[in-house]
Motif scaffolding. Structure first.
Motif, PDB file in Angstrom:
ATOM      1  N   PRO A 122      22.461   2.468   5.242  1.00 38.18           N
ATOM      2  CA  PRO A 122      23.274   3.634   5.972  1.00 38.18           C
ATOM      3  C   PRO A 122      22.419   4.691   6.389  1.00 38.18           C
ATOM      4  CG  PRO A 122      23.934   3.618   3.549  1.00 38.18           C
ATOM      5  CD  PRO A 122      23.010   2.675   3.726  1.00 38.18           C
ATOM      6  N   LYS A 123      22.862   5.143   7.387  1.00 34.35           N
ATOM      7  CA  LYS A 123      22.224   6.182   8.057  1.00 34.35           C
ATOM      8  C   LYS A 123      21.686   7.424   7.102  1.00 34.35           C
ATOM      9  CE  LYS A 123      22.493   9.406  12.056  1.00 34.35           C
ATOM     10  NZ  LYS A 123      23.035   9.788  13.029  1.00 34.35           N
ATOM     11  N   ARG A 124      22.383   7.862   6.133  1.00 41.45           N
ATOM     12  CA  ARG A 124      22.237   8.774   5.147  1.00 41.45           C
ATOM     13  C   ARG A 124      21.064   8.454   4.187  1.00 41.45           C
ATOM     14  NH1 ARG A 124      26.460   6.238   3.070  1.00 41.45           N
ATOM     15  NH2 ARG A 124      26.300   5.697   0.734  1.00 41.45           N
ATOM     16  N   LEU A 125      20.700   7.152   4.177  1.00 43.09           N
ATOM     17  CA  LEU A 125      19.754   6.833   3.216  1.00 43.09           C
ATOM     18  C   LEU A 125      18.570   6.461   3.749  1.00 43.09           C
ATOM     19  CD1 LEU A 125      21.626   4.801   0.591  1.00 43.09           C
ATOM     20  CD2 LEU A 125      20.934   7.009   0.190  1.00 43.09           C
ATOM     21  N   ILE A 126      18.312   6.272   5.086  1.00 40.92           N
ATOM     22  CA  ILE A 126      17.174   5.718   5.828  1.00 40.92           C
ATOM     23  C   ILE A 126      15.823   6.545   5.549  1.00 40.92           C
ATOM     24  CG2 ILE A 126      17.415   6.628   7.973  1.00 40.92           C
ATOM     25  CD1 ILE A 126      16.748   3.606   8.821  1.00 40.92           C
ATOM     26  N   ASN A 127      16.065   7.968   5.618  1.00 43.16           N
ATOM     27  CA  ASN A 127      14.991   8.851   5.323  1.00 43.16           C
ATOM     28  C   ASN A 127      14.393   8.630   3.999  1.00 43.16           C
ATOM     29  OD1 ASN A 127      14.923   9.763   7.928  1.00 43.16           O
ATOM     30  ND2 ASN A 127      16.281  11.344   7.554  1.00 43.16           N
ATOM     31  N   ALA A 128      15.254   8.627   2.939  1.00 43.99           N
ATOM     32  CA  ALA A 128      14.960   8.662   1.521  1.00 43.99           C
ATOM     33  C   ALA A 128      14.085   7.226   1.303  1.00 43.99           C
ATOM     34  CB  ALA A 128      15.968   8.482   0.658  1.00 43.99           C
ATOM     35  N   LEU A 129      14.569   6.045   2.076  1.00 40.17           N
ATOM     36  CA  LEU A 129      13.948   4.801   1.707  1.00 40.17           C
ATOM     37  C   LEU A 129      12.362   4.893   2.303  1.00 40.17           C
ATOM     38  CD1 LEU A 129      16.611   2.178   1.973  1.00 40.17           C
ATOM     39  CD2 LEU A 129      15.132   2.516  -0.113  1.00 40.17           C
ATOM     40  N   GLU A 130      12.608   5.576   3.657  1.00 35.61           N
ATOM     41  CA  GLU A 130      11.137   5.642   4.260  1.00 35.61           C
ATOM     42  C   GLU A 130      10.042   6.136   3.490  1.00 35.61           C
ATOM     43  OE1 GLU A 130      10.000   4.532   7.149  1.00 35.61           O
ATOM     44  OE2 GLU A 130      12.079   3.399   7.848  1.00 35.61           O
ATOM     45  N   VAL A 131      10.725   7.199   2.657  1.00 35.21           N
ATOM     46  CA  VAL A 131       9.446   8.002   1.841  1.00 35.21           C
ATOM     47  C   VAL A 131       9.059   7.066   0.551  1.00 35.21           C
ATOM     48  CG1 VAL A 131       9.234   9.819  -0.165  1.00 35.21           C
ATOM     49  CG2 VAL A 131      10.690  10.063   2.037  1.00 35.21           C
ATOM     50  N   GLU A 132      10.031   6.084   0.297  1.00 34.43           N
ATOM     51  CA  GLU A 132       9.447   5.038  -0.641  1.00 34.43           C
ATOM     52  C   GLU A 132       8.887   3.876  -0.046  1.00 34.43           C
ATOM     53  OE1 GLU A 132       9.357   5.972  -3.721  1.00 34.43           O
ATOM     54  OE2 GLU A 132      10.605   7.894  -3.706  1.00 34.43           O
ATOM     55  N   LYS A 133       8.563   3.656   1.160  1.00 29.46           N
ATOM     56  CA  LYS A 133       8.254   2.537   1.826  1.00 29.46           C
ATOM     57  C   LYS A 133       6.797   1.949   1.269  1.00 29.46           C
ATOM     58  CE  LYS A 133       8.761   0.490   6.114  1.00 29.46           C
ATOM     59  NZ  LYS A 133       8.903   0.603   7.579  1.00 29.46           N
ATOM     60  N   ASN A 134       6.000   2.773   0.682  1.00 33.68           N
ATOM     61  CA  ASN A 134       4.755   2.075   0.203  1.00 33.68           C
ATOM     62  C   ASN A 134       5.137   1.329  -1.122  1.00 33.68           C
ATOM     63  OD1 ASN A 134       2.784   2.983   2.277  1.00 33.68           O
ATOM     64  ND2 ASN A 134       2.556   5.093   1.030  1.00 33.68           N
ATOM     65  N   LEU A 135       5.807   1.962  -1.954  1.00 31.60           N
ATOM     66  CA  LEU A 135       6.084   1.301  -3.215  1.00 31.60           C
ATOM     67  C   LEU A 135       6.809  -0.112  -2.802  1.00 31.60           C
ATOM     68  CD1 LEU A 135       6.654   1.638  -6.285  1.00 31.60           C
ATOM     69  CD2 LEU A 135       9.182   2.236  -5.426  1.00 31.60           C
ATOM     70  N   LEU A 136       7.908   0.151  -1.634  1.00 35.17           N
ATOM     71  CA  LEU A 136       8.453  -1.097  -1.312  1.00 35.17           C
ATOM     72  C   LEU A 136       7.601  -2.328  -1.015  1.00 35.17           C
ATOM     73  CD1 LEU A 136      11.690   0.706   0.042  1.00 35.17           C
ATOM     74  CD2 LEU A 136      11.805  -0.549  -1.789  1.00 35.17           C
ATOM     75  N   ARG A 137       6.625  -1.845  -0.215  1.00 32.63           N
ATOM     76  CA  ARG A 137       5.704  -2.811   0.301  1.00 32.63           C
ATOM     77  C   ARG A 137       4.903  -3.526  -0.485  1.00 32.63           C
ATOM     78  NH1 ARG A 137       3.453   0.939   4.501  1.00 32.63           N
ATOM     79  NH2 ARG A 137       4.924   0.585   6.555  1.00 32.63           N
ATOM     80  N   GLU A 138       4.610  -2.808  -1.612  1.00 34.68           N
ATOM     81  CA  GLU A 138       3.598  -3.367  -3.020  1.00 34.68           C
ATOM     82  C   GLU A 138       4.427  -4.263  -3.466  1.00 34.68           C
ATOM     83  OE1 GLU A 138       2.344  -0.244  -5.715  1.00 34.68           O
ATOM     84  OE2 GLU A 138       1.605   1.007  -4.132  1.00 34.68           O
ATOM     85  N   VAL A 139       5.887  -4.068  -3.758  1.00 33.15           N
ATOM     86  CA  VAL A 139       6.588  -5.102  -4.309  1.00 33.15           C
ATOM     87  C   VAL A 139       6.876  -6.277  -3.652  1.00 33.15           C
ATOM     88  CG1 VAL A 139       8.932  -5.568  -5.324  1.00 33.15           C
ATOM     89  CG2 VAL A 139       7.707  -3.520  -5.650  1.00 33.15           C
ATOM     90  N   ALA A 140       7.176  -6.205  -2.123  1.00 30.71           N
ATOM     91  CA  ALA A 140       6.942  -7.217  -1.316  1.00 30.71           C
ATOM     92  C   ALA A 140       5.894  -7.992  -1.371  1.00 30.71           C
ATOM     93  CB  ALA A 140       7.377  -6.568   0.271  1.00 30.71           C
ATOM     94  N   GLU A 141       4.558  -7.428  -1.177  1.00 35.07           N
ATOM     95  CA  GLU A 141       3.389  -7.988  -1.185  1.00 35.07           C
ATOM     96  C   GLU A 141       3.187  -9.032  -2.453  1.00 35.07           C
ATOM     97  OE1 GLU A 141       0.272  -5.319  -0.227  1.00 35.07           O
ATOM     98  OE2 GLU A 141       1.145  -5.086   1.798  1.00 35.07           O
ATOM     99  N   TYR A 142       3.790  -8.420  -3.643  1.00 33.72           N
ATOM    100  CA  TYR A 142       3.709  -8.976  -4.886  1.00 33.72           C
ATOM    101  C   TYR A 142       4.427 -10.270  -5.066  1.00 33.72           C
ATOM    102  CZ  TYR A 142       4.344  -9.691  -9.880  1.00 33.72           C
ATOM    103  OH  TYR A 142       4.302 -10.353 -11.409  1.00 33.72           O
ATOM    104  N   ILE A 143       5.548 -10.329  -4.066  1.00 32.40           N
ATOM    105  CA  ILE A 143       6.313 -11.731  -4.189  1.00 32.40           C
ATOM    106  C   ILE A 143       5.886 -12.517  -2.817  1.00 32.40           C
ATOM    107  CG2 ILE A 143       8.329 -10.948  -5.550  1.00 32.40           C
ATOM    108  CD1 ILE A 143       9.776 -10.513  -3.115  1.00 32.40           C
ATOM    109  N   GLY A 144       4.893 -12.055  -2.194  1.00 36.19           N
ATOM    110  CA  GLY A 144       4.286 -13.092  -1.282  1.00 36.19           C
ATOM    111  C   GLY A 144       4.945 -12.733   0.102  1.00 36.19           C
ATOM    112  N   LEU A 145       5.384 -11.498   0.422  1.00 39.16           N
ATOM    113  CA  LEU A 145       5.995 -11.063   1.846  1.00 39.16           C
ATOM    114  C   LEU A 145       5.035 -10.034   2.552  1.00 39.16           C
ATOM    115  CD1 LEU A 145       9.819 -10.567   0.470  1.00 39.16           C
ATOM    116  CD2 LEU A 145       8.675 -12.577   1.613  1.00 39.16           C
ATOM    117  N   VAL A 146       5.126 -10.060   3.743  1.00 44.05           N
ATOM    118  CA  VAL A 146       4.413  -9.408   4.434  1.00 44.05           C
ATOM    119  C   VAL A 146       4.523  -7.839   4.554  1.00 44.05           C
ATOM    120  CG1 VAL A 146       3.256  -9.253   7.048  1.00 44.05           C
ATOM    121  CG2 VAL A 146       3.635 -11.355   6.004  1.00 44.05           C
TER     122      VAL A 146
END
Length: 121
Positions: free
Chosen positions: A60-84
């Motif tokens: 939802p629009k209200r959460l997009i900025n908060a998730l963008e702040v955590e994007k590096n952490l989300l990327r690390e987890v994605a890379e850990y399971i083999g996603l780009v």
């Protein structure tokens, strides 16, 4: 063979158990693994990267900025399971877009997005 649904579930389980603060944001979103085909052209040599997979987080629009702040952490987890990559998408815009054909083409996905948009925090 590991399906996209399995990868999305693994991603959310890892976030839930290792980063509970980020999970509180992510649990209000729809997480989906998206396949894409990318083509690179370098000095007349065409290279095809088959089945590039990334995480799409429809939030939802209200959460997009908060998730963008955590994007590096989300990327690390994605890379850990083999996603780009991890991409955060505004579900409000997708649901309310008058030119979108999601409702007709993918009715279950559209209902999932509608549920995400109308949730209370």
């Amino acid at each position: 063979m590991i399906t996209e649904e399995d990868l999305a579930q693994q991603f959310t389980v890892i976030i839930k158990h290792t980063h509970p603060r980020v999970w509180e944001l992510l649990r209000h979103c729809y997480v989906k693994v998206i396949n894409s085909k990318s083509y690179l052209t370098t000095a007349s040599i065409k290279t095809c990267i088959r089945h590039t997979r990334y995480i799409g987080i429809y939030c939802p629009k209200r959460l997009i900025n908060a998730l963008e702040v955590e994007k590096n952490l989300l990327r690390e987890v994605a890379e850990y399971i083999g996603l780009v990559e991890v991409v955060c998408l505004n579900a409000n815009n997708l649901v309310r877009d008058p030119l979108s054909n999601i409702k007709e083409a993918y009715p279950q996905f559209w209902l999932d997005l509608l549920w995400v948009v109308t949730q209370e925090q």
